[in-house]
Design a protein around this motif. Structure first.
Motif, mmCIF file in Angstrom:
data_model
loop_
_atom_site.group_PDB
_atom_site.id
_atom_site.type_symbol
_atom_site.label_atom_id
_atom_site.label_comp_id
_atom_site.label_asym_id
_atom_site.label_seq_id
_atom_site.Cartn_x
_atom_site.Cartn_y
_atom_site.Cartn_z
ATOM 1 N N SER A 44 0.918 -1.163 0.069
ATOM 2 C CA SER A 44 -0.051 -0.074 -0.007
ATOM 3 C C SER A 44 0.761 1.219 0.185
ATOM 4 C CB SER A 44 -0.919 -0.009 1.270
ATOM 5 O OG SER A 44 -1.682 -1.319 1.191
ATOM 6 N N PRO A 45 1.435 1.546 -1.167
ATOM 7 C CA PRO A 45 2.190 2.821 -1.218
ATOM 8 C C PRO A 45 1.629 4.056 -0.605
ATOM 9 C CG PRO A 45 2.451 1.258 -3.203
ATOM 10 C CD PRO A 45 1.294 0.917 -2.542
ATOM 11 N N GLY A 46 2.229 4.631 0.059
ATOM 12 C CA GLY A 46 1.783 6.021 0.648
ATOM 13 C C GLY A 46 0.987 5.881 1.800
ATOM 14 N N LYS A 47 0.424 4.777 2.100
ATOM 15 C CA LYS A 47 -0.513 4.589 3.230
ATOM 16 C C LYS A 47 0.173 3.491 4.423
ATOM 17 C CE LYS A 47 -4.978 5.277 1.169
ATOM 18 N NZ LYS A 47 -6.345 4.930 0.793
ATOM 19 N N LYS A 78 -6.254 7.092 6.176
ATOM 20 C CA LYS A 78 -5.176 7.162 6.668
ATOM 21 C C LYS A 78 -4.456 5.652 6.434
ATOM 22 C CE LYS A 78 -5.788 8.611 10.541
ATOM 23 N NZ LYS A 78 -5.864 8.809 11.946
ATOM 24 N N ASP A 180 2.234 -1.781 9.457
ATOM 25 C CA ASP A 180 3.035 -1.183 8.328
ATOM 26 C C ASP A 180 4.209 -2.495 8.074
ATOM 27 O OD1 ASP A 180 3.085 0.551 6.415
ATOM 28 O OD2 ASP A 180 4.776 1.439 7.506
ATOM 29 N N HIS A 221 6.854 7.359 7.340
ATOM 30 C CA HIS A 221 6.587 7.581 5.706
ATOM 31 C C HIS A 221 6.974 9.074 5.329
ATOM 32 C CE1 HIS A 221 4.178 3.859 4.699
ATOM 33 N NE2 HIS A 221 4.408 3.539 5.869
ATOM 34 N N ALA A 222 6.572 9.752 6.341
ATOM 35 C CA ALA A 222 6.626 11.350 5.797
ATOM 36 C C ALA A 222 8.080 11.761 5.486
ATOM 37 C CB ALA A 222 5.785 12.349 6.796
ATOM 38 N N LYS A 224 10.442 9.900 4.193
ATOM 39 C CA LYS A 224 10.891 9.133 3.090
ATOM 40 C C LYS A 224 10.915 10.088 1.734
ATOM 41 C CE LYS A 224 10.017 4.734 4.689
ATOM 42 N NZ LYS A 224 9.083 3.206 4.231
#
Length: 224
Positions: A44-47, A78, A180, A221-222, A224
């Motif tokens: 799930s890229p970005g999530k 989210k 994750d 994630h933020a 990266k």
């Protein structure tokens, strides 16, 4: 005097439960959650990907399902939520096929509560090819389509993939929540200090830990 002692015990247990809930808002690795030695890839890229490992016959999974479903709905966009039915023994495989056939039909959200209720409230047996087909026949579902999917190569592939995930995530009990591809928690892990309290409090503790772990993963994630 006896009443006074009982009241003191009740107050002490209540304070212990509140303390445990408070600690789950600031969870600690090793007590409230575990970290996989090797992080697993997510899809799930970005999530933030949240995965529940579960078993239809598990009473704790059935009890957790309503609270977990509400939590997932509250998370909105989210997270990306997935479920993986486990198979600790070969006899679990028919229920894995049941889940993946329903997933292919887009019916898991509708049918999972019905399956849990049928098994744990109505005491129905739904764990063999024959009993599953009998149950599906009574649900107003296209039985021909379901049967084709149930016995399909696609579902068999998903079952094999579930076994790989179960091993990769070191699943030793259910329900188990993976955040994750890295963090693991559950009502029994996060609520270990509340063994004398209602199961709902252990579930609430797990959800608090999950909130924090989702935020932790989102922050990573933020960056990266």
């Amino acid at each position: 005097m006896r009443f006074f002692k009982q009241a003191c015990i009740a107050i002490s247990l209540g304070l212990a439960a509140l303390t445990a809930l408070a600690s789950s808002a600031n969870p600690q690795e090793g007590s409230d959650y575990r970290v996989l030695a090797q992080a697993q890839p997510t899809e799930s890229p970005g999530k933030v990907e949240v995965t529940e490992f579960f078993w239809y016959n598990c009473p704790h999974c059935a009890a957790f399902d309503p609270m977990l479903s509400a939590w997932v709905k509250k998370q909105g966009d989210k997270i990306s939520f997935k479920q993986v039915p486990v198979a600790f023994r070969d006899s679990f495989i028919p229920q894995q096929k049941l889940y993946y056939a329903l997933e292919a039909m887009g019916l898991t959200a509708e049918m999972n509560p019905k399956i849990f209720r049928a098994i744990h409230v109505d005491r129905q047996t739904i764990d063999t090819d024959a009993t599953i087909q009998e149950f599906i026949a009574k649900q107003g579902i296209d039985q021909k389509k379901f049967s084709a999917l149930y016995n399909s190569f696609g579902v068999q592939t998903r079952v094999r993939r579930a076994a790989q995930l179960e091993e990769a995530y070191k699943v030793d009990g259910v329900p188990l929540i993976a955040i994750d591809g890295r963090y693991l928690t559950s009502p029994s892990i996060a609520g270990a200090a509340m063994s004398n309290q209602p199961e709902s409090m252990q579930q609430a503790a797990a959800l608090q830990v999950m909130d924090v772990l989702v935020q932790k993963a989102a922050a990573a994630h933020a960056k990266k």
